[in-house]
Write a protein that holds these residues in place. Structure first.
Motif, PDB file in Angstrom:
ATOM      1  N   ARG A  66       0.811  -1.225   0.000  1.00  0.00           N
ATOM      2  CA  ARG A  66       0.000   0.000   0.000  1.00  0.00           C
ATOM      3  C   ARG A  66       0.844   1.274   0.000  1.00  0.00           C
ATOM      4  NH1 ARG A  66      -2.859  -3.496   3.493  1.00  0.00           N
ATOM      5  NH2 ARG A  66      -1.681  -2.699   5.272  1.00  0.00           N
ATOM      6  N   GLN A  67       2.197   1.098   0.059  1.00  0.00           N
ATOM      7  CA  GLN A  67       3.061   2.287   0.136  1.00  0.00           C
ATOM      8  C   GLN A  67       3.491   2.759  -1.249  1.00  0.00           C
ATOM      9  OE1 GLN A  67       6.620   1.733   2.495  1.00  0.00           O
ATOM     10  NE2 GLN A  67       5.369   1.359   4.319  1.00  0.00           N
ATOM     11  N   ALA A  68       3.382   4.053  -1.507  1.00  0.00           N
ATOM     12  CA  ALA A  68       3.885   4.601  -2.772  1.00  0.00           C
ATOM     13  C   ALA A  68       5.395   4.420  -2.843  1.00  0.00           C
ATOM     14  CB  ALA A  68       3.535   6.088  -2.855  1.00  0.00           C
ATOM     15  N   GLN A  69       5.875   4.018  -4.041  1.00  0.00           N
ATOM     16  CA  GLN A  69       7.295   3.712  -4.206  1.00  0.00           C
ATOM     17  C   GLN A  69       7.820   4.415  -5.453  1.00  0.00           C
ATOM     18  OE1 GLN A  69       9.096   1.098  -2.239  1.00  0.00           O
ATOM     19  NE2 GLN A  69       7.360   1.505  -0.901  1.00  0.00           N
ATOM     20  N   GLY A  70       9.126   4.770  -5.418  1.00  0.00           N
ATOM     21  CA  GLY A  70       9.817   5.209  -6.619  1.00  0.00           C
ATOM     22  C   GLY A  70       9.396   6.557  -7.158  1.00  0.00           C
ATOM     23  N   VAL A  71       9.979   6.870  -8.317  1.00  0.00           N
ATOM     24  CA  VAL A  71       9.752   8.159  -8.962  1.00  0.00           C
ATOM     25  C   VAL A  71       8.284   8.315  -9.365  1.00  0.00           C
ATOM     26  CG1 VAL A  71      10.392   9.596 -10.952  1.00  0.00           C
ATOM     27  CG2 VAL A  71      12.139   8.216  -9.802  1.00  0.00           C
ATOM     28  N   LEU A 107       8.427 -15.057  -8.893  1.00  0.00           N
ATOM     29  CA  LEU A 107       7.646 -13.995  -8.256  1.00  0.00           C
ATOM     30  C   LEU A 107       8.522 -12.808  -7.865  1.00  0.00           C
ATOM     31  CD1 LEU A 107       4.648 -13.973  -7.883  1.00  0.00           C
ATOM     32  CD2 LEU A 107       4.935 -14.950  -5.590  1.00  0.00           C
ATOM     33  N   GLU A 108       9.710 -13.131  -7.336  1.00  0.00           N
ATOM     34  CA  GLU A 108      10.629 -12.059  -6.952  1.00  0.00           C
ATOM     35  C   GLU A 108      11.003 -11.217  -8.174  1.00  0.00           C
ATOM     36  OE1 GLU A 108      10.870 -15.203  -5.942  1.00  0.00           O
ATOM     37  OE2 GLU A 108      11.535 -15.324  -3.845  1.00  0.00           O
ATOM     38  N   GLY A 109      11.287 -11.894  -9.286  1.00  0.00           N
ATOM     39  CA  GLY A 109      11.652 -11.191 -10.517  1.00  0.00           C
ATOM     40  C   GLY A 109      10.504 -10.334 -11.040  1.00  0.00           C
ATOM     41  N   ARG A 110       9.297 -10.878 -10.915  1.00  0.00           N
ATOM     42  CA  ARG A 110       8.118 -10.142 -11.395  1.00  0.00           C
ATOM     43  C   ARG A 110       7.888  -8.887 -10.557  1.00  0.00           C
ATOM     44  NH1 ARG A 110       5.238  -7.494 -13.309  1.00  0.00           N
ATOM     45  NH2 ARG A 110       3.249  -7.756 -14.402  1.00  0.00           N
ATOM     46  N   ILE A 111       8.082  -9.024  -9.255  1.00  0.00           N
ATOM     47  CA  ILE A 111       7.926  -7.863  -8.365  1.00  0.00           C
ATOM     48  C   ILE A 111       8.953  -6.793  -8.738  1.00  0.00           C
ATOM     49  CG2 ILE A 111       8.298  -7.079  -5.977  1.00  0.00           C
ATOM     50  CD1 ILE A 111       7.124  -9.907  -5.143  1.00  0.00           C
ATOM     51  N   ASN A 112      10.184  -7.223  -8.941  1.00  0.00           N
ATOM     52  CA  ASN A 112      11.230  -6.253  -9.262  1.00  0.00           C
ATOM     53  C   ASN A 112      11.033  -5.645 -10.646  1.00  0.00           C
ATOM     54  OD1 ASN A 112      12.773  -5.796  -6.986  1.00  0.00           O
ATOM     55  ND2 ASN A 112      14.001  -7.655  -7.282  1.00  0.00           N
ATOM     56  N   GLN A 113      10.492  -6.422 -11.571  1.00  0.00           N
ATOM     57  CA  GLN A 113      10.198  -5.853 -12.893  1.00  0.00           C
ATOM     58  C   GLN A 113       9.158  -4.734 -12.761  1.00  0.00           C
ATOM     59  OE1 GLN A 113       7.546  -7.710 -15.647  1.00  0.00           O
ATOM     60  NE2 GLN A 113       9.133  -7.815 -17.228  1.00  0.00           N
ATOM     61  N   CYS A 114       8.157  -4.984 -11.949  1.00  0.00           N
ATOM     62  CA  CYS A 114       7.122  -3.980 -11.720  1.00  0.00           C
ATOM     63  C   CYS A 114       7.722  -2.733 -11.061  1.00  0.00           C
ATOM     64  CB  CYS A 114       6.047  -4.565 -10.816  1.00  0.00           C
ATOM     65  SG  CYS A 114       4.380  -4.283 -11.410  1.00  0.00           S
ATOM     66  N   THR A 116      10.880  -1.635 -11.180  1.00  0.00           N
ATOM     67  CA  THR A 116      11.787  -0.847 -12.015  1.00  0.00           C
ATOM     68  C   THR A 116      11.059  -0.204 -13.195  1.00  0.00           C
ATOM     69  OG1 THR A 116      12.399  -2.886 -13.139  1.00  0.00           O
ATOM     70  CG2 THR A 116      13.879  -2.141 -11.412  1.00  0.00           C
ATOM     71  N   THR A 117      10.081  -0.892 -13.799  1.00  0.00           N
ATOM     72  CA  THR A 117       9.439  -0.318 -14.982  1.00  0.00           C
ATOM     73  C   THR A 117       8.228   0.544 -14.641  1.00  0.00           C
ATOM     74  OG1 THR A 117       8.072  -2.281 -15.322  1.00  0.00           O
ATOM     75  CG2 THR A 117      10.197  -2.248 -16.438  1.00  0.00           C
ATOM     76  N   ARG A 118       7.394   0.101 -13.698  1.00  0.00           N
ATOM     77  CA  ARG A 118       6.157   0.853 -13.415  1.00  0.00           C
ATOM     78  C   ARG A 118       6.340   1.878 -12.297  1.00  0.00           C
ATOM     79  NH1 ARG A 118       1.853  -1.873 -16.641  1.00  0.00           N
ATOM     80  NH2 ARG A 118       3.168  -3.420 -17.635  1.00  0.00           N
ATOM     81  N   GLN A 119       6.945   1.421 -11.193  1.00  0.00           N
ATOM     82  CA  GLN A 119       7.077   2.338 -10.058  1.00  0.00           C
ATOM     83  C   GLN A 119       8.317   3.219 -10.199  1.00  0.00           C
ATOM     84  OE1 GLN A 119       6.963  -0.824  -7.022  1.00  0.00           O
ATOM     85  NE2 GLN A 119       5.053   0.050  -6.247  1.00  0.00           N
ATOM     86  N   GLN A 120       9.174   2.842 -11.150  1.00  0.00           N
ATOM     87  CA  GLN A 120      10.458   3.536 -11.328  1.00  0.00           C
ATOM     88  C   GLN A 120      11.202   3.629 -10.004  1.00  0.00           C
ATOM     89  OE1 GLN A 120       9.992   7.108 -13.840  1.00  0.00           O
ATOM     90  NE2 GLN A 120       8.062   6.186 -14.522  1.00  0.00           N
ATOM     91  N   ALA A 121      11.256   2.489  -9.351  1.00  0.00           N
ATOM     92  CA  ALA A 121      11.965   2.375  -8.075  1.00  0.00           C
ATOM     93  C   ALA A 121      13.116   1.411  -8.251  1.00  0.00           C
ATOM     94  CB  ALA A 121      11.008   1.862  -7.000  1.00  0.00           C
ATOM     95  N   GLN A 122      14.030   1.400  -7.286  1.00  0.00           N
ATOM     96  CA  GLN A 122      15.140   0.453  -7.335  1.00  0.00           C
ATOM     97  C   GLN A 122      14.613  -0.956  -7.085  1.00  0.00           C
ATOM     98  OE1 GLN A 122      18.596   1.361  -4.963  1.00  0.00           O
ATOM     99  NE2 GLN A 122      19.376   2.240  -6.864  1.00  0.00           N
ATOM    100  N   ALA A 123      15.241  -1.903  -7.779  1.00  0.00           N
ATOM    101  CA  ALA A 123      14.900  -3.305  -7.516  1.00  0.00           C
ATOM    102  C   ALA A 123      15.236  -3.626  -6.066  1.00  0.00           C
ATOM    103  CB  ALA A 123      15.673  -4.217  -8.458  1.00  0.00           C
ATOM    104  N   LEU A 124      14.428  -4.472  -5.449  1.00  0.00           N
ATOM    105  CA  LEU A 124      14.701  -4.890  -4.074  1.00  0.00           C
ATOM    106  C   LEU A 124      15.727  -6.024  -4.094  1.00  0.00           C
ATOM    107  CD1 LEU A 124      11.015  -4.949  -2.778  1.00  0.00           C
ATOM    108  CD2 LEU A 124      12.776  -3.256  -2.194  1.00  0.00           C
ATOM    109  N   SER A 128      16.231  -9.442   1.065  1.00  0.00           N
ATOM    110  CA  SER A 128      15.891  -8.302   1.906  1.00  0.00           C
ATOM    111  C   SER A 128      14.515  -8.576   2.511  1.00  0.00           C
ATOM    112  CB  SER A 128      15.862  -7.007   1.093  1.00  0.00           C
ATOM    113  OG  SER A 128      14.825  -7.066   0.115  1.00  0.00           O
ATOM    114  N   ASN A 129      14.273  -8.038   3.699  1.00  0.00           N
ATOM    115  CA  ASN A 129      12.969  -8.232   4.319  1.00  0.00           C
ATOM    116  C   ASN A 129      11.851  -7.689   3.441  1.00  0.00           C
ATOM    117  OD1 ASN A 129      13.730  -9.640   6.604  1.00  0.00           O
ATOM    118  ND2 ASN A 129      14.132  -7.768   7.783  1.00  0.00           N
ATOM    119  N   GLU A 130      12.149  -6.629   2.676  1.00  0.00           N
ATOM    120  CA  GLU A 130      11.127  -6.040   1.802  1.00  0.00           C
ATOM    121  C   GLU A 130      10.720  -7.018   0.700  1.00  0.00           C
ATOM    122  OE1 GLU A 130      13.905  -4.550   2.674  1.00  0.00           O
ATOM    123  OE2 GLU A 130      13.324  -2.681   3.692  1.00  0.00           O
ATOM    124  N   LEU A 131      11.728  -7.604   0.016  1.00  0.00           N
ATOM    125  CA  LEU A 131      11.387  -8.519  -1.083  1.00  0.00           C
ATOM    126  C   LEU A 131      10.778  -9.817  -0.540  1.00  0.00           C
ATOM    127  CD1 LEU A 131      11.296  -8.913  -4.104  1.00  0.00           C
ATOM    128  CD2 LEU A 131      13.611  -9.846  -4.034  1.00  0.00           C
TER     129      LEU A 131
END
Lengths: 261, 105, 159, 175
Positions: A66-71, A107-114, A116-124, A128-131
């Protein structure tokens, strides 16, 4: 004697049926979720979400969802809505070949793809506890649903690569995964029981780690055990193996967050 | 603040004994290893206190023998609608609080 | 259909094998690997007793006979007590015979608990006896002990 | 007892064949040792040459005498042979012994020291599908982790020590 045997058979049948309510008929009957090799105490601990420590990570993932992430300043929920509805059954279909990049993603890769491409955030970072949290939270939405990965078409070469790795002897101890986890599942390695090599509970809370960890971390531990060169988390070899494990486990229920030794 | 999880029944009758279970994310670093060599200094949650409607109902002193991501369960008698507040304190004086309301209609 | 039945039978046989496994473990339990209580444990027990007798009654310690990994062993303690202002359990102590630190934890109760019960997860360095000692509001001490056979000890990292 | 013996002798001719190649290879590598500046880490240079006869290696590796007491320690040690992960031994103080390999109680009665030596060195020559790791082999392995590259699981002395202890386990009975 016969009555005793029948009684035992019925008891065991009930035990099988009760312990794996999601076991689909098409599931390979010789494969068991690792939960079946746990003591009754650990099984109860996994089932009771007030005691299952993996839920601490699921909660973290729910908050991150629910947290806003990235650019882009977007939260997962901004596009996907309530995960309880939109993510139901998703984990059961991963790893899968991503149609746009033609790459195999877990699943981890899919989350990170989302990210980097959609949220324009750094891959986790892996582990990490976040990923772990986000992965566990999303997989948790499929708890009890049967594993159902695509194995044909573009996925087929990955399944084959995974199968090859599964059957390949490696390391100083010269052992293949299949030698123990297929032929010897259910047998004892000292006090420990060899599992069927079914990764349906990941990310899991593992007592050995005293924390949550990914399937790839577990695979690294296996390679350490046979004294082989370990691949990195997220490596193509592990992704292919993860897909092959899921193809073997087709029909078995997702158990995330599972409790393991 | 660390991730924590408290499970309390939503409601209870006056006089009912209810079970409360709680988890918190903490590595509980013991400060010693099997070989006896210090690797990382001790960092554990040493104290947990629990209040219900402002009064202490439970307290625990943890030592390094308590497992990582500590779990605890205990009981209390439902009296009035009020918050059950957990406070965990670790060796670095980091304090985590979390609360659940027990409704007693 | 017939095929499915055969497969089920195989599955049952596998499960039967896994269910029978604990029996062999129990046979090994009259445990030659059990060590005598550590000096640290005896000292902690003496300090706790402070001259008082510790009687074996009233306390129930539910500890798995077999701990799959010593990093986390979940136990439950119940004490027979009315939990009234006049007569209640004040503190439950958990002591280990073989851990590097004998005292694992102390749990302080009040009459508001309603029931003298606590559950937690502990680390066990090796196969050993664990003691639960209840200190009553009148200062009397009561205990139960239970043995747990630890398959994989706490503090060993297998990767 | 007869059954156990039979299962061990399945692939003897193939093993004998492989042996000739091996002896040659070891000889070449040992020759390399004499070159100045030969790297200490070079794979097989640490391996003593040996000859397989039937399903046995009759001669002690490097002619070393084995010490049964040291062998016992290696067998029981998790970081040494770690044999108990798969095998049972007649040592009552060791809980949770393995169940994947043959029970080693009585192995000294069933097999000669020479046969035990062969099974430790490389059981896969007798049984291609074996779970038993090759304890004295450094070639034809895949992705060996760096700390173990070019090294056998046990060195020649350790193999001889283990052979010496296992050969003493003549009694089928367990304590």
């Amino acid at each position: 004697m016969k009555g005793w045997r029948t009684g035992l058979a019925i008891g065991l049948a009930l035990a099988v049926w009760r312990s794996s309510p999601g076991l689909a008929e098409e599931a390979s009957p010789s494969l068991h979720p690792a939960t079946e090799y746990l003591s009754t105490g650990m099984k109860a601990e996994q089932a009771d979400l007030a005691r299952n420590r993996g839920m601490l990570w699921v909660d973290q993932g729910a908050a991150l969802w629910r947290q806003a992430q990235g650019v882009a300043g977007k939260a997962c929920a901004d596009c996907h809505g309530e995960a309880e509805a939109s993510m139901r059954g998703v984990a059961a279909r991963y790893p899968a070949v991503d149609a746009t990049s033609n790459r195999l993603l877990n699943l981890e890769g899919r989350i990170n793809q989302c990210r980097t491409t959609r949220q324009q955030a750094q891959a986790l970072a892996y582990e990490s506890n976040e990923l772990l949290g986000l992965t566990a939270f999303i997989a948790y939405q499929s708890r009890g649903l049967p594993v159902n990965v695509a194995t044909g078409g573009p996925a087929q070469p990955y399944v084959e690569a995974g199968r090859k790795l599964w059957n390949e002897r490696q390391g100083q101890l010269n052992l293949a995964c299949a030698q123990c986890h297929e032929a010897k599942a259910g047998h004892k390695l000292r006090g420990d029981t060899i599992s069927s090599g079914v990764g349906t509970g990941y990310p899991v809370y593992r007592l050995e780690w005293q924390g949550m960890g990914s399937l790839h971390r577990r695979l690294r531990a296996c390679q350490l055990g046979v004294r082989a060169i370990q691949f990195d988390q997220g490596a193509p070899e592990y992704l292919a193996l993860e897909l092959y494990l899921a193809s073997r486990a087709a029909g078995l229920p997702i158990e995330t967050p599972a409790l393991r030794r | 603040m660390r991730p924590a999880r408290i499970v309390v029944p939503e409601t209870a009758k006056v006089g009912e004994i209810v079970e409360i279970k709680a988890l918190i994310q903490h590595p509980m670093v013991t400060g010693h290893t099997a070989a006896g060599a210090n690797t990382e200094p001790r960092d554990i949650i040493h104290t947990l206190t629990v209040t219900y409607d402002g009064a202490e109902i439970f307290r625990a002193d943890f030592m390094p023998g308590i497992a990582a991501n500590p779990y605890v369960a205990f009981t209390t008698v439902a009296t009035v609608t009020g918050d059950i507040v957990f406070t965990w304190t670790d060796d670095k004086s980091e304090v985590t609080t979390a609360a659940r309301t027990l409704r007693v209609p | 259909m017939t095929l499915v039945r055969v497969d089920r039978r195989q599955a049952l046989a596998t499960l039967a094998a896994s269910l029978l496994a604990p029996v062999t473990v129990r046979a090994a339990e009259s445990d030659p690997s059990m060590k005598p209580p550590s000096a640290l444990y005896l000292q902690a027990r003496t300090v706790l007793a402070n001259g008082r007798e510790i009687r074996t009654a009233r306390v129930t310690l539910d500890l798995p006979r077999l701990a799959e990994n010593g990093n986390s062993v979940t136990l439950k303690i119940d004490v027979a007590s009315p939990m009234t202002a006049a007569d209640h359990v004040r503190t439950i102590h958990i002591l280990s015979e073989q851990n590097p630190i004998a005292t694992i934890g102390r749990f302080h109760l009040t009459p508001r608990a309603g029931r003298a019960f606590v559950s937690t997860s502990v680390r066990l360095a090796t196969t050993q006896n664990v003691h639960a000692i209840a200190e009553m509001s009148d200062g009397s001490l009561w205990e139960a002990q239970a043995e747990s056979v630890v398959l994989i000890a706490a503090c060993i990292d297998g990767g | 007892m007869r059954a156990a013996r039979k299962s061990y002798s399945v692939a003897v001719p193939a093993a004998a064949c492989a042996n000739k190649r091996r002896t040659l290879a070891v000889g070449v590598l040992l020759g390399g040792l004499l070159l100045p500046g030969a790297l200490k880490t070079a794979a097989a240079e640490q391996l003593a040459p040996f000859e397989i006869v039937g399903d046995a290696i009759p001669l002690a590796l490097d002619g070393l005498p084995g010490d049964a007491e040291r062998g016992r320690v290696i067998v029981l040690d998790r970081t040494g042979g770690n044999c108990l992960i798969c095998h049972k031994v007649p040592v009552a103080s060791e809980p949770f012994q393995g169940e994947l390999g043959p029970d080693l109680a009585g192995v000294g009665g069933r097999l000669t020291a020479a046969q035990i030596r062969q099974r430790l060195v490389d059981q896969s020559r007798l049984d291609r599908a074996t779970l038993m790791p090759p304890y004295y082999r450094v070639d034809n392995l895949t992705r060996v982790a760096a700390p173990f590259q070019g090294k056998p699981v046990l060195n020649a002395q350790q193999i001889e020590d283990v052979v010496a202890w296992l050969a003493t386990l003549k009694d089928q009975e367990r304590p």
